[in-house]
Design a protein around this motif. Structure first.
Motif, PDB file in Angstrom:
ATOM      1  N   ARG A 198      46.209  49.277  29.225  1.00  0.00           N
ATOM      2  CA  ARG A 198      45.913  47.878  29.567  1.00  0.00           C
ATOM      3  C   ARG A 198      46.449  46.966  28.482  1.00  0.00           C
ATOM      4  N   SER A 199      47.104  45.932  28.913  1.00  0.00           N
ATOM      5  CA  SER A 199      47.572  44.939  27.950  1.00  0.00           C
ATOM      6  C   SER A 199      46.743  43.671  28.111  1.00  0.00           C
ATOM      7  N   GLN A 200      46.809  42.795  27.150  1.00  0.00           N
ATOM      8  CA  GLN A 200      46.056  41.552  27.205  1.00  0.00           C
ATOM      9  C   GLN A 200      46.586  40.648  28.322  1.00  0.00           C
ATOM     10  N   ALA A 201      47.815  40.852  28.743  1.00  0.00           N
ATOM     11  CA  ALA A 201      48.398  40.012  29.786  1.00  0.00           C
ATOM     12  C   ALA A 201      47.847  40.345  31.169  1.00  0.00           C
ATOM     13  N   ASP A 202      47.305  41.534  31.366  1.00  0.00           N
ATOM     14  CA  ASP A 202      46.798  41.963  32.665  1.00  0.00           C
ATOM     15  C   ASP A 202      45.301  42.230  32.610  1.00  0.00           C
ATOM     16  N   PRO A 203      44.466  41.187  32.666  1.00  0.00           N
ATOM     17  CA  PRO A 203      43.018  41.432  32.643  1.00  0.00           C
ATOM     18  C   PRO A 203      42.544  41.997  33.974  1.00  0.00           C
ATOM     19  N   GLU A 204      41.460  42.734  33.945  1.00  0.00           N
ATOM     20  CA  GLU A 204      40.859  43.251  35.166  1.00  0.00           C
ATOM     21  C   GLU A 204      40.002  42.145  35.774  1.00  0.00           C
ATOM     22  N   TRP A 205      40.159  41.922  37.081  1.00  0.00           N
ATOM     23  CA  TRP A 205      39.437  40.858  37.761  1.00  0.00           C
ATOM     24  C   TRP A 205      38.326  41.422  38.613  1.00  0.00           C
ATOM     25  N   VAL A 206      37.216  40.683  38.693  1.00  0.00           N
ATOM     26  CA  VAL A 206      36.055  41.067  39.494  1.00  0.00           C
ATOM     27  C   VAL A 206      35.695  39.894  40.401  1.00  0.00           C
ATOM     28  N   ILE A 207      35.484  40.173  41.686  1.00  0.00           N
ATOM     29  CA  ILE A 207      35.103  39.143  42.649  1.00  0.00           C
ATOM     30  C   ILE A 207      33.585  38.994  42.627  1.00  0.00           C
ATOM     31  N   VAL A 208      33.103  37.767  42.415  1.00  0.00           N
ATOM     32  CA  VAL A 208      31.668  37.468  42.386  1.00  0.00           C
ATOM     33  C   VAL A 208      31.372  36.490  43.513  1.00  0.00           C
ATOM     34  N   ARG A 229      35.005  48.154  40.712  1.00  0.00           N
ATOM     35  CA  ARG A 229      35.461  49.530  40.918  1.00  0.00           C
ATOM     36  C   ARG A 229      34.813  50.181  42.134  1.00  0.00           C
ATOM     37  N   GLY A 230      34.694  49.405  43.198  1.00  0.00           N
ATOM     38  CA  GLY A 230      34.172  49.915  44.452  1.00  0.00           C
ATOM     39  C   GLY A 230      32.662  49.933  44.582  1.00  0.00           C
ATOM     40  N   LEU A 231      31.946  49.488  43.569  1.00  0.00           N
ATOM     41  CA  LEU A 231      30.489  49.457  43.607  1.00  0.00           C
ATOM     42  C   LEU A 231      29.991  48.015  43.584  1.00  0.00           C
ATOM     43  N   ALA A 232      28.973  47.743  44.383  1.00  0.00           N
ATOM     44  CA  ALA A 232      28.358  46.412  44.390  1.00  0.00           C
ATOM     45  C   ALA A 232      27.293  46.343  43.307  1.00  0.00           C
ATOM     46  N   ILE A 233      27.349  45.297  42.495  1.00  0.00           N
ATOM     47  CA  ILE A 233      26.395  45.105  41.411  1.00  0.00           C
ATOM     48  C   ILE A 233      25.703  43.768  41.635  1.00  0.00           C
ATOM     49  N   ASP A 234      24.366  43.777  41.640  1.00  0.00           N
ATOM     50  CA  ASP A 234      23.575  42.578  41.881  1.00  0.00           C
ATOM     51  C   ASP A 234      23.174  41.919  40.567  1.00  0.00           C
ATOM     52  N   PHE A 235      23.162  40.575  40.574  1.00  0.00           N
ATOM     53  CA  PHE A 235      22.745  39.786  39.427  1.00  0.00           C
ATOM     54  C   PHE A 235      21.770  38.723  39.900  1.00  0.00           C
ATOM     55  N   GLY A 236      20.829  38.375  39.061  1.00  0.00           N
ATOM     56  CA  GLY A 236      19.855  37.356  39.404  1.00  0.00           C
ATOM     57  C   GLY A 236      20.330  35.952  39.074  1.00  0.00           C
TER      58      GLY A 236
END
Length: 79
Positions: free
Chosen positions: A29-39, A51-58
């Motif tokens: 992984r380089s700093q130019a390609d961050p990993e993105w997460v849809i919220v 990574r294919g798992l749903a994570i809940d936040f309050g």
């Protein structure tokens, strides 16, 4: 299922604290390609797909802390 998820999260946090990721292959992984997460917003708070798992936040603060720990960029949908 929830226990396994909690155990995985604990392992990742310990790995981050001990900088175990630095010992692995640094060139993947380089700093130019961050990993993105849809919220997205739910009736009870927020949820993301990581990574294919749903994570809940309050709260939004929980997402920000988690994203910092996991070193990911968040992309918010429907807020």
């Amino acid at each position: 299922m929830r226990l396994a998820h909690g155990l995985d999260a604990a392992c990742k946090r310990i790995g981050k604290a001990l900088h175990l990721d630095a010992l692995k292959d640094l060139s993947t992984r380089s700093q130019a390609d961050p990993e993105w997460v849809i919220v997205y917003r739910t009736a009870q708070g927020f949820c993301c797909v990581y990574r294919g798992l749903a994570i809940d936040f309050g709260e939004m603060l929980d997402i920000q802390v988690w994203a910092e720990e996991m070193d990911v960029q968040t992309y918010f949908i429907g807020l």
